[in-house]
Motif scaffolding. Structure first.
Motif, PDB file in Angstrom:
ATOM      1  N   GLU A 168       8.433  36.020  10.034  1.00  0.00           N
ATOM      2  CA  GLU A 168       7.880  37.363   9.842  1.00  0.00           C
ATOM      3  C   GLU A 168       8.851  38.435  10.323  1.00  0.00           C
ATOM      4  O   GLU A 168       8.994  39.495   9.689  1.00  0.00           O
ATOM      5  CB  GLU A 168       6.534  37.476  10.560  1.00  0.00           C
ATOM      6  CG  GLU A 168       5.447  36.662   9.882  1.00  0.00           C
ATOM      7  CD  GLU A 168       4.084  36.855  10.494  1.00  0.00           C
ATOM      8  OE1 GLU A 168       3.086  36.760   9.761  1.00  0.00           O
ATOM      9  OE2 GLU A 168       4.005  37.094  11.720  1.00  0.00           O
ATOM     10  N   ALA A 169       9.537  38.171  11.422  1.00  0.00           N
ATOM     11  CA  ALA A 169      10.532  39.134  11.906  1.00  0.00           C
ATOM     12  C   ALA A 169      11.664  39.283  10.892  1.00  0.00           C
ATOM     13  O   ALA A 169      12.171  40.393  10.657  1.00  0.00           O
ATOM     14  CB  ALA A 169      11.090  38.680  13.258  1.00  0.00           C
ATOM     15  N   ALA A 170      12.055  38.163  10.260  1.00  0.00           N
ATOM     16  CA  ALA A 170      13.115  38.210   9.251  1.00  0.00           C
ATOM     17  C   ALA A 170      12.655  38.966   8.004  1.00  0.00           C
ATOM     18  O   ALA A 170      13.443  39.699   7.386  1.00  0.00           O
ATOM     19  CB  ALA A 170      13.542  36.788   8.889  1.00  0.00           C
ATOM     20  N   ILE A 171      11.385  38.807   7.612  1.00  0.00           N
ATOM     21  CA  ILE A 171      10.845  39.540   6.461  1.00  0.00           C
ATOM     22  C   ILE A 171      10.859  41.044   6.744  1.00  0.00           C
ATOM     23  O   ILE A 171      11.286  41.852   5.911  1.00  0.00           O
ATOM     24  CB  ILE A 171       9.411  39.076   6.138  1.00  0.00           C
ATOM     25  CG1 ILE A 171       9.421  37.636   5.628  1.00  0.00           C
ATOM     26  CG2 ILE A 171       8.758  39.996   5.105  1.00  0.00           C
ATOM     27  CD1 ILE A 171       8.041  37.021   5.519  1.00  0.00           C
ATOM     28  N   ILE A 172      10.401  41.420   7.928  1.00  0.00           N
ATOM     29  CA  ILE A 172      10.353  42.845   8.293  1.00  0.00           C
ATOM     30  C   ILE A 172      11.756  43.440   8.270  1.00  0.00           C
ATOM     31  O   ILE A 172      11.979  44.533   7.721  1.00  0.00           O
ATOM     32  CB  ILE A 172       9.706  43.009   9.687  1.00  0.00           C
ATOM     33  CG1 ILE A 172       8.218  42.653   9.622  1.00  0.00           C
ATOM     34  CG2 ILE A 172       9.897  44.434  10.210  1.00  0.00           C
ATOM     35  CD1 ILE A 172       7.552  42.528  10.976  1.00  0.00           C
ATOM     36  N   LYS A 173      12.717  42.738   8.835  1.00  0.00           N
ATOM     37  CA  LYS A 173      14.100  43.227   8.867  1.00  0.00           C
ATOM     38  C   LYS A 173      14.663  43.368   7.449  1.00  0.00           C
ATOM     39  O   LYS A 173      15.271  44.399   7.102  1.00  0.00           O
ATOM     40  CB  LYS A 173      14.964  42.278   9.685  1.00  0.00           C
ATOM     41  CG  LYS A 173      16.433  42.694   9.812  1.00  0.00           C
ATOM     42  CD  LYS A 173      17.173  41.732  10.731  1.00  0.00           C
ATOM     43  CE  LYS A 173      18.633  42.158  10.937  1.00  0.00           C
ATOM     44  NZ  LYS A 173      19.422  42.049   9.705  1.00  0.00           N
ATOM     45  N   ALA A 174      14.428  42.352   6.605  1.00  0.00           N
ATOM     46  CA  ALA A 174      14.960  42.381   5.242  1.00  0.00           C
ATOM     47  C   ALA A 174      14.319  43.495   4.420  1.00  0.00           C
ATOM     48  O   ALA A 174      15.004  44.176   3.634  1.00  0.00           O
ATOM     49  CB  ALA A 174      14.730  41.031   4.571  1.00  0.00           C
ATOM     50  N   LYS A 175      13.033  43.705   4.593  1.00  0.00           N
ATOM     51  CA  LYS A 175      12.372  44.774   3.848  1.00  0.00           C
ATOM     52  C   LYS A 175      12.853  46.138   4.317  1.00  0.00           C
ATOM     53  O   LYS A 175      13.041  47.059   3.512  1.00  0.00           O
ATOM     54  CB  LYS A 175      10.845  44.652   3.986  1.00  0.00           C
ATOM     55  CG  LYS A 175      10.267  43.438   3.277  1.00  0.00           C
ATOM     56  CD  LYS A 175       8.763  43.536   3.149  1.00  0.00           C
ATOM     57  CE  LYS A 175       8.352  44.645   2.191  1.00  0.00           C
ATOM     58  NZ  LYS A 175       6.912  44.649   1.913  1.00  0.00           N
ATOM     59  N   ARG A 176      13.041  46.277   5.626  1.00  0.00           N
ATOM     60  CA  ARG A 176      13.539  47.539   6.168  1.00  0.00           C
ATOM     61  C   ARG A 176      14.929  47.850   5.615  1.00  0.00           C
ATOM     62  O   ARG A 176      15.273  49.012   5.382  1.00  0.00           O
ATOM     63  CB  ARG A 176      13.556  47.480   7.691  1.00  0.00           C
ATOM     64  CG  ARG A 176      13.936  48.793   8.356  1.00  0.00           C
ATOM     65  CD  ARG A 176      13.680  48.755   9.851  1.00  0.00           C
ATOM     66  NE  ARG A 176      14.441  47.696  10.499  1.00  0.00           N
ATOM     67  CZ  ARG A 176      13.897  46.667  11.153  1.00  0.00           C
ATOM     68  NH1 ARG A 176      12.579  46.567  11.250  1.00  0.00           N
ATOM     69  NH2 ARG A 176      14.665  45.752  11.735  1.00  0.00           N
ATOM     70  N   GLU A 177      15.715  46.812   5.375  1.00  0.00           N
ATOM     71  CA  GLU A 177      17.070  46.997   4.859  1.00  0.00           C
ATOM     72  C   GLU A 177      17.128  47.079   3.332  1.00  0.00           C
ATOM     73  O   GLU A 177      18.208  47.198   2.752  1.00  0.00           O
ATOM     74  CB  GLU A 177      17.959  45.847   5.347  1.00  0.00           C
ATOM     75  CG  GLU A 177      18.161  45.870   6.864  1.00  0.00           C
ATOM     76  CD  GLU A 177      18.891  44.645   7.379  1.00  0.00           C
ATOM     77  OE1 GLU A 177      19.103  43.690   6.580  1.00  0.00           O
ATOM     78  OE2 GLU A 177      19.261  44.636   8.581  1.00  0.00           O
ATOM     79  N   GLY A 178      15.957  46.991   2.674  1.00  0.00           N
ATOM     80  CA  GLY A 178      15.903  47.174   1.226  1.00  0.00           C
ATOM     81  C   GLY A 178      16.294  45.959   0.406  1.00  0.00           C
ATOM     82  O   GLY A 178      16.709  46.098  -0.753  1.00  0.00           O
ATOM     83  N   LEU A 179      16.116  44.751   0.964  1.00  0.00           N
ATOM     84  CA  LEU A 179      16.536  43.552   0.247  1.00  0.00           C
ATOM     85  C   LEU A 179      15.756  43.355  -1.048  1.00  0.00           C
ATOM     86  O   LEU A 179      16.351  43.036  -2.092  1.00  0.00           O
ATOM     87  CB  LEU A 179      16.379  42.320   1.144  1.00  0.00           C
ATOM     88  CG  LEU A 179      16.686  40.966   0.485  1.00  0.00           C
ATOM     89  CD1 LEU A 179      18.108  40.940  -0.060  1.00  0.00           C
ATOM     90  CD2 LEU A 179      16.454  39.822   1.468  1.00  0.00           C
ATOM     91  N   MET A 180      14.434  43.522  -1.023  1.00  0.00           N
ATOM     92  CA  MET A 180      13.646  43.305  -2.232  1.00  0.00           C
ATOM     93  C   MET A 180      14.046  44.274  -3.335  1.00  0.00           C
ATOM     94  O   MET A 180      14.188  43.882  -4.509  1.00  0.00           O
ATOM     95  CB  MET A 180      12.152  43.426  -1.923  1.00  0.00           C
ATOM     96  CG  MET A 180      11.248  43.170  -3.124  1.00  0.00           C
ATOM     97  SD  MET A 180      11.508  41.555  -3.921  1.00  0.00           S
ATOM     98  CE  MET A 180      10.792  40.456  -2.705  1.00  0.00           C
ATOM     99  N   GLU A 181      14.263  45.534  -2.987  1.00  0.00           N
ATOM    100  CA  GLU A 181      14.682  46.515  -3.994  1.00  0.00           C
ATOM    101  C   GLU A 181      16.034  46.136  -4.590  1.00  0.00           C
ATOM    102  O   GLU A 181      16.251  46.252  -5.802  1.00  0.00           O
ATOM    103  CB  GLU A 181      14.762  47.919  -3.380  1.00  0.00           C
ATOM    104  CG  GLU A 181      13.414  48.539  -3.033  1.00  0.00           C
ATOM    105  CD  GLU A 181      12.826  48.015  -1.735  1.00  0.00           C
ATOM    106  OE1 GLU A 181      13.507  47.222  -1.042  1.00  0.00           O
ATOM    107  OE2 GLU A 181      11.679  48.388  -1.412  1.00  0.00           O
ATOM    108  N   ALA A 182      16.949  45.656  -3.742  1.00  0.00           N
ATOM    109  CA  ALA A 182      18.269  45.254  -4.229  1.00  0.00           C
ATOM    110  C   ALA A 182      18.162  44.060  -5.171  1.00  0.00           C
ATOM    111  O   ALA A 182      18.838  44.010  -6.210  1.00  0.00           O
ATOM    112  CB  ALA A 182      19.184  44.922  -3.048  1.00  0.00           C
ATOM    113  N   LEU A 183      17.309  43.093  -4.831  1.00  0.00           N
ATOM    114  CA  LEU A 183      17.142  41.927  -5.689  1.00  0.00           C
ATOM    115  C   LEU A 183      16.515  42.306  -7.021  1.00  0.00           C
ATOM    116  O   LEU A 183      16.882  41.769  -8.078  1.00  0.00           O
ATOM    117  CB  LEU A 183      16.288  40.872  -4.977  1.00  0.00           C
ATOM    118  CG  LEU A 183      16.936  40.189  -3.774  1.00  0.00           C
ATOM    119  CD1 LEU A 183      15.921  39.325  -3.033  1.00  0.00           C
ATOM    120  CD2 LEU A 183      18.131  39.341  -4.203  1.00  0.00           C
ATOM    121  N   LEU A 184      15.559  43.225  -7.003  1.00  0.00           N
ATOM    122  CA  LEU A 184      14.950  43.702  -8.246  1.00  0.00           C
ATOM    123  C   LEU A 184      15.986  44.363  -9.145  1.00  0.00           C
ATOM    124  O   LEU A 184      16.023  44.133 -10.357  1.00  0.00           O
ATOM    125  CB  LEU A 184      13.815  44.684  -7.945  1.00  0.00           C
ATOM    126  CG  LEU A 184      12.493  44.073  -7.462  1.00  0.00           C
ATOM    127  CD1 LEU A 184      11.553  45.164  -6.966  1.00  0.00           C
ATOM    128  CD2 LEU A 184      11.827  43.282  -8.583  1.00  0.00           C
TER     129      LEU A 184
END
Length: 250
Positions: free
Chosen positions: A216-232
Motif C-alpha cells: 500500500e505504501a508503494a501504491i501511494i508513492k507511485a500514484k503520487r508520482e503519476g505512474l498510472m497517468e504515465a502508463l495510460l
C-alpha cells in the motif's frame, strides 16, 4: 528494515481479467497484459519474481485468488465478495466508468430517462445496482444480459437491443476491433451509469499478505508520482480509445 520494507513476498503470482482493457486483457493471445500488470511490476522490489497467470474466465481467476493459487488479483471492481476471500489494497489504482452505448441516430439520446421505452443489456456478472451514479432508478429499465461486450455489440448490430451498459475502455476498444463506423455507428451517453474503483486485491491465503502495508505504501508513492497517468499515456490501446471517445458523445 524500514516500516514498509517487503519481508515475505519474494514470489508473487498475479492474475486478472482477459476482458478489462487497458488494465488487464488478452486479445487473441495466450497471456495477460495491461497497465495494471505494468504498475505492479514497477512498485515491487526488483528481486521479487513475478509470475502472471494464463488468461482464464474472470470468475475462475477470482476463485483461484480466493484459494491462494493467485496471490494478487488485478482489476477487482466490486467489494461485495466475502471478506475472508480478499484483502483490498488501498488506495484503488484508478476508476472505471461504465456507460450506455447505443446505435447513433439523428435524434441522439440525452440521458438515462430516454432509455425507459427501449430494450437494453448489461454484462453478465457485472455489478448489480439499483441506482446509477447520478441517482437514476435503474430498476425502471428493461434489461437482458450479454455474456461479453462483444456479444452486446453483436446484439446491437442485429437490433436485438437498443443499447447496452459496459465499461467505457472495453466497449470502445472492442467496437474499434470488430466494426467500422459504417457497419455499426456508435454513440455514448455523456453521463456514466457507474464509476467503480479498480483495486489490487491480495488473497487472504497468500504469504504476500504479510507485505500489505509495504504494498500500500508503494501504491501511494507511485500514484503520487503519476505512474498510472504515465502508463495510460504510453498505452496504445488506451490512446486509441481516447481518440474515439469524444466522437461518440452526441
Amino acid at each position: 528494515m524500514s516500516k514498509h520494507s517487503f519481508a515475505i513476498c519474494s514470489l508473487i503470482r498475479i492474475g486478472g481479467s482477459p476482458d478489462a482493457p487497458p488494465i488487464s486483457y488478452a486479445i487473441r493471445e495466450d497471456r495477460l497484459r495491461g497497465i495494471g500488470f505494468d504498475f505492479v511490476r514497477q512498485i515491487l522490489p526488483k528481486q521479487t519474481h513475478v509470475e502472471i497467470a494464463k488468461p482464464m474466465p474472470w470468475l475462475r481467476a477470482i476463485h483461484w485468488t480466493r484459494d491462494g493459487h493467485i496471490d494478487l488479483l488485478v482489476g477487482l471492481q466490486s467489494t461485495h465478495y466475502p471478506p475472508e476471500w480478499f484483502t483490498y489494497l488501498e488506495p484503488p489504482l484508478t476508476t472505471s466508468a461504465h456507460s450506455v452505448f447505443y446505435r447513433r441516430r439523428e435524434l441522439p439520446l440525452r440521458n438515462l430517462h430516454a432509455l425507459l421505452p427501449l430494450r437494453g443489456a448489461t454484462l453478465r456478472g457485472a455489478k448489480s445496482a439499483t441506482h446509477s451514479h447520478s441517482g437514476f432508478d435503474l430498476s425502471q429499465l428493461t434489461l437482458t444480459t450479454a455474456d461479453s461486450v462483444e456479444k452486446a455489440l453483436k446484439m446491437l448490430a442485429l437490433d436485438r437491443i437498443d443499447y447496452f451498459i459496459a465499461p467505457q475502455w472495453h466497449a470502445i476498444s472492442s467496437w474499434l476491433n470488430l466494426y467500422s463506423e459504417q457497419s455499426l455507428p456508435l454513440a455514448m451517453l455523456p453521463e456514466p451509469v457507474h464509476i467503480n474503483p479498480v483495486y489490487l486485491a491480495l488473497s487472504n491465503q497468500s504469504p504476500c499478505l504479510a507485505d500489505k502495508e509495504a504494498l500500500e505504501a508503494a501504491i501511494i508513492k507511485a500514484k503520487r508520482e503519476g505512474l498510472m497517468e504515465a502508463l495510460l499515456e504510453q498505452s496504445f490501446l488506451y490512446s486509441n480509445v481516447v481518440d474515439q471517445f469524444h466522437d461518440l458523445l452526441r
